[in-house]
Design a protein around this motif. Structure first.
Motif, PDB file in Angstrom:
ATOM      1  N   ILE A   1       6.262  47.356  55.627  1.00 41.83           N
ATOM      2  CA  ILE A   1       5.273  48.018  56.487  1.00 41.83           C
ATOM      3  C   ILE A   1       3.894  47.445  56.148  1.00 41.83           C
ATOM      4  O   ILE A   1       3.432  47.565  55.014  1.00 41.83           O
ATOM      5  CB  ILE A   1       5.281  49.538  56.282  1.00 41.83           C
ATOM      6  N   VAL A   2       3.289  46.805  57.134  1.00 42.21           N
ATOM      7  CA  VAL A   2       1.957  46.207  56.953  1.00 42.21           C
ATOM      8  C   VAL A   2       0.891  47.237  57.339  1.00 42.21           C
ATOM      9  O   VAL A   2       0.930  47.790  58.439  1.00 42.21           O
ATOM     10  CB  VAL A   2       1.805  44.937  57.808  1.00 42.21           C
ATOM     11  N   GLN A   3      -0.050  47.475  56.446  1.00 40.34           N
ATOM     12  CA  GLN A   3      -1.097  48.471  56.681  1.00 40.34           C
ATOM     13  C   GLN A   3      -2.221  47.907  57.560  1.00 40.34           C
ATOM     14  O   GLN A   3      -2.307  46.693  57.801  1.00 40.34           O
ATOM     15  CB  GLN A   3      -1.666  48.933  55.336  1.00 40.34           C
ATOM     16  N   GLN A   4      -3.073  48.838  58.014  1.00 33.63           N
ATOM     17  CA  GLN A   4      -4.216  48.446  58.844  1.00 33.63           C
ATOM     18  C   GLN A   4      -5.156  47.550  58.039  1.00 33.63           C
ATOM     19  O   GLN A   4      -5.364  47.733  56.842  1.00 33.63           O
ATOM     20  CB  GLN A   4      -4.960  49.702  59.314  1.00 33.63           C
ATOM     21  N   SER A   5      -5.773  46.555  58.725  1.00 34.11           N
ATOM     22  CA  SER A   5      -6.739  45.619  58.135  1.00 34.11           C
ATOM     23  C   SER A   5      -6.118  44.741  57.058  1.00 34.11           C
ATOM     24  O   SER A   5      -6.822  44.263  56.159  1.00 34.11           O
ATOM     25  CB  SER A   5      -7.959  46.363  57.556  1.00 34.11           C
ATOM     26  N   ARG A   6      -4.829  44.533  57.147  1.00 33.86           N
ATOM     27  CA  ARG A   6      -4.155  43.621  56.218  1.00 33.86           C
ATOM     28  C   ARG A   6      -3.214  42.721  57.010  1.00 33.86           C
ATOM     29  O   ARG A   6      -2.815  43.034  58.133  1.00 33.86           O
ATOM     30  CB  ARG A   6      -3.388  44.370  55.131  1.00 33.86           C
ATOM     31  N   ALA A   7      -2.846  41.597  56.388  1.00 36.64           N
ATOM     32  CA  ALA A   7      -1.903  40.654  56.999  1.00 36.64           C
ATOM     33  C   ALA A   7      -1.051  40.040  55.886  1.00 36.64           C
ATOM     34  O   ALA A   7      -1.552  39.774  54.786  1.00 36.64           O
ATOM     35  CB  ALA A   7      -2.640  39.571  57.772  1.00 36.64           C
ATOM     36  N   TYR A   8       0.257  39.832  56.195  1.00 33.18           N
ATOM     37  CA  TYR A   8       1.182  39.251  55.227  1.00 33.18           C
ATOM     38  C   TYR A   8       1.580  37.859  55.717  1.00 33.18           C
ATOM     39  O   TYR A   8       1.958  37.686  56.877  1.00 33.18           O
ATOM     40  CB  TYR A   8       2.439  40.107  55.062  1.00 33.18           C
ATOM     41  N   VAL A   9       1.485  36.900  54.792  1.00 29.02           N
ATOM     42  CA  VAL A   9       1.952  35.544  55.095  1.00 29.02           C
ATOM     43  C   VAL A   9       3.390  35.424  54.570  1.00 29.02           C
ATOM     44  O   VAL A   9       3.639  35.601  53.380  1.00 29.02           O
ATOM     45  CB  VAL A   9       1.045  34.484  54.448  1.00 29.02           C
ATOM     46  N   VAL A  10       4.334  35.148  55.499  1.00 28.82           N
ATOM     47  CA  VAL A  10       5.770  35.140  55.173  1.00 28.82           C
ATOM     48  C   VAL A  10       6.286  33.697  55.188  1.00 28.82           C
ATOM     49  O   VAL A  10       5.988  32.926  56.116  1.00 28.82           O
ATOM     50  CB  VAL A  10       6.554  36.009  56.170  1.00 28.82           C
ATOM     51  N   GLU A  11       7.068  33.360  54.154  1.00 31.36           N
ATOM     52  CA  GLU A  11       7.705  32.043  54.074  1.00 31.36           C
ATOM     53  C   GLU A  11       9.216  32.201  54.168  1.00 31.36           C
ATOM     54  O   GLU A  11       9.780  33.194  53.713  1.00 31.36           O
ATOM     55  CB  GLU A  11       7.352  31.353  52.751  1.00 31.36           C
ATOM     56  N   ARG A  12       9.840  31.215  54.776  1.00 30.43           N
ATOM     57  CA  ARG A  12      11.304  31.164  54.839  1.00 30.43           C
ATOM     58  C   ARG A  12      11.769  29.874  54.171  1.00 30.43           C
ATOM     59  O   ARG A  12      11.456  28.778  54.628  1.00 30.43           O
ATOM     60  CB  ARG A  12      11.789  31.207  56.288  1.00 30.43           C
ATOM     61  N   LEU A  13      12.509  30.056  53.062  1.00 28.00           N
ATOM     62  CA  LEU A  13      12.996  28.928  52.274  1.00 28.00           C
ATOM     63  C   LEU A  13      11.853  28.006  51.865  1.00 28.00           C
ATOM     64  O   LEU A  13      11.948  26.790  51.906  1.00 28.00           O
ATOM     65  CB  LEU A  13      14.065  28.147  53.049  1.00 28.00           C
ATOM     66  N   GLY A  14      10.700  28.609  51.488  1.00 28.95           N
ATOM     67  CA  GLY A  14       9.559  27.850  50.986  1.00 28.95           C
ATOM     68  C   GLY A  14       8.616  27.344  52.037  1.00 28.95           C
ATOM     69  O   GLY A  14       7.546  26.825  51.687  1.00 28.95           O
ATOM     70  N   ALA A  15       8.957  27.466  53.313  1.00 28.34           N
ATOM     71  CA  ALA A  15       8.091  26.973  54.384  1.00 28.34           C
ATOM     72  C   ALA A  15       7.452  28.171  55.110  1.00 28.34           C
ATOM     73  O   ALA A  15       8.006  29.277  55.139  1.00 28.34           O
ATOM     74  CB  ALA A  15       8.893  26.117  55.365  1.00 28.34           C
ATOM     75  N   PHE A  16       6.301  27.913  55.697  1.00 28.68           N
ATOM     76  CA  PHE A  16       5.605  28.983  56.418  1.00 28.68           C
ATOM     77  C   PHE A  16       6.470  29.481  57.558  1.00 28.68           C
ATOM     78  O   PHE A  16       6.982  28.706  58.361  1.00 28.68           O
ATOM     79  CB  PHE A  16       4.268  28.465  56.952  1.00 28.68           C
TER      80      PHE A  16
END
Length: 313
Positions: A25-40
């Motif tokens: 769950i991503v909160q307000q005013s935040r952002a998550y950078v997600v990688e799959r197998l080491g790549a963006f």
């Protein structure tokens, strides 16, 4: 209980735990950078997200709020070779979480070093006096340079402020003496202005007092003249009224005399009374008309007769 049933229950529990642990769950005013197998893979914004177990991971959690970076004082040298300490405050905001994550290593250290370099370049083109009085210009130039330089990092610099400028000790002492002399000069000017204003006010007050006195004397003279004029008018009116009353009384007496239809003897007697009043004056000769002479003799004879009679009668 059968071993197979137990194994199945355990497997179901593990799967539930695994699924629950991968719910993000991503909160307000935040952002998550997600990688799959080491790549963006993607940037997750506010809301509910499901991560693929063992394949995807949250590489960085980024705050999208405006942030403040307060850097330690940096030594800088002015154009006239004066070394001083300046500390800066930067207000920035992350606009691209992907560039912020992969654009530069240790973004805050990079911003601090870039700020120090930019500050040295700007102050190096200014003399001491100019640098002390041109904070707004320095802030604007630094903001423009830093914003352009940090754009590839996904950072936007909103504002730059010079928190404090510390010149050398001897220059501080000289500046304090200069400020003291300036304060004393302004104080002397203010005192002189105050004395001048006081003298002007006193003169103005004396002028107004003289004007008021002259006006009062003028008004008193006018009132006195008006009073004398009114007194003369009233005296003249009283005298005229008295004359009118005398004339009216005379007219009334004549009217009564005429209304009584006097005979010739009464008229002659009135004429004789008038002649008597004339004789009371200072005239030495009195001419009596002939028609009054007989009446005058009659009056004299009557007076003689009355004088010889006995007073007791």
């Amino acid at each position: 209980m059968n071993f197979g049933v137990i194994a199945f229950v355990v497997l179901v529990l593990l799967i539930l735990i695994l699924l629950i642990s991968n719910i993000v769950i991503v909160q307000q005013s935040r952002a998550y950078v997600v990688e799959r197998l080491g790549a963006f893979r993607a940037v997750w914004n506010v809301g509910l997200h499901l991560k693929v177990p063992f394949i995807e991971r949250v590489a960085k959690k980024v705050s999208l709020k405006e942030q403040v970076a307060d850097f330690a004082p940096q030594p800088v040298i002015t154009k006239d070779n004066v070394t001083m300490q300046i500390d800066t405050v930067i207000y920035f905001q992350i606009t691209d979480p992907k560039l912020y994550t992969y654009g530069v290593e240790h973004p805050m250290n990079a911003i601090e070093n870039l700020t120090a370099t930019t500050l040295r370049n700007i102050i190096g083109d200014m003399e001491l006096d100019q640098s002390l009085t041109s904070r707004d210009i320095i802030n604007s130039r630094m903001r423009a340079i830093l914003d352009e330089a940090t754009d590839p990092w996904g950072i936007k610099v909103n504002r730059v402020e010079l928190k404090n400028i510390i010149p050398p000790k001897e220059i501080q002492n000289a500046m304090e003496k200069q400020m003291k002399a300036e304060r004393e000069r302004r104080e002397s000017i203010l005192q002189a202005e105050g004395t001048k204003q006081s003298q002007i006010l006193v003169a103005e007050g004396e002028k107004q007092s003289a004007i008021l006195k002259a006006d009062a004397a003028k008004q008193a003279a006018i009132l006195k003249a008006e009073g004398e004029k009114e007194a003369r008018i009233m005296a003249a009116e009283a005298e005229a009224q008295a004359i009118m009353q005398v004339q009216q009384a005379l007219a009334d007496s004549l009217k009564l005399l005429n209304d009584a239809a006097p005979n010739d003897q009464v008229v002659k007697l009135k004429a004789l009374e008038a002649m008597q009043k004339v004789a009371d004056g200072k005239a030495t000769k009195i001419i009596i008309p002939s028609e009054l002479q007989g009446l005058a003799g009659l009056a004299a004879s009557a007076k003689a007769v009355f004088d010889t009679e006995d007073p007791k009668q």
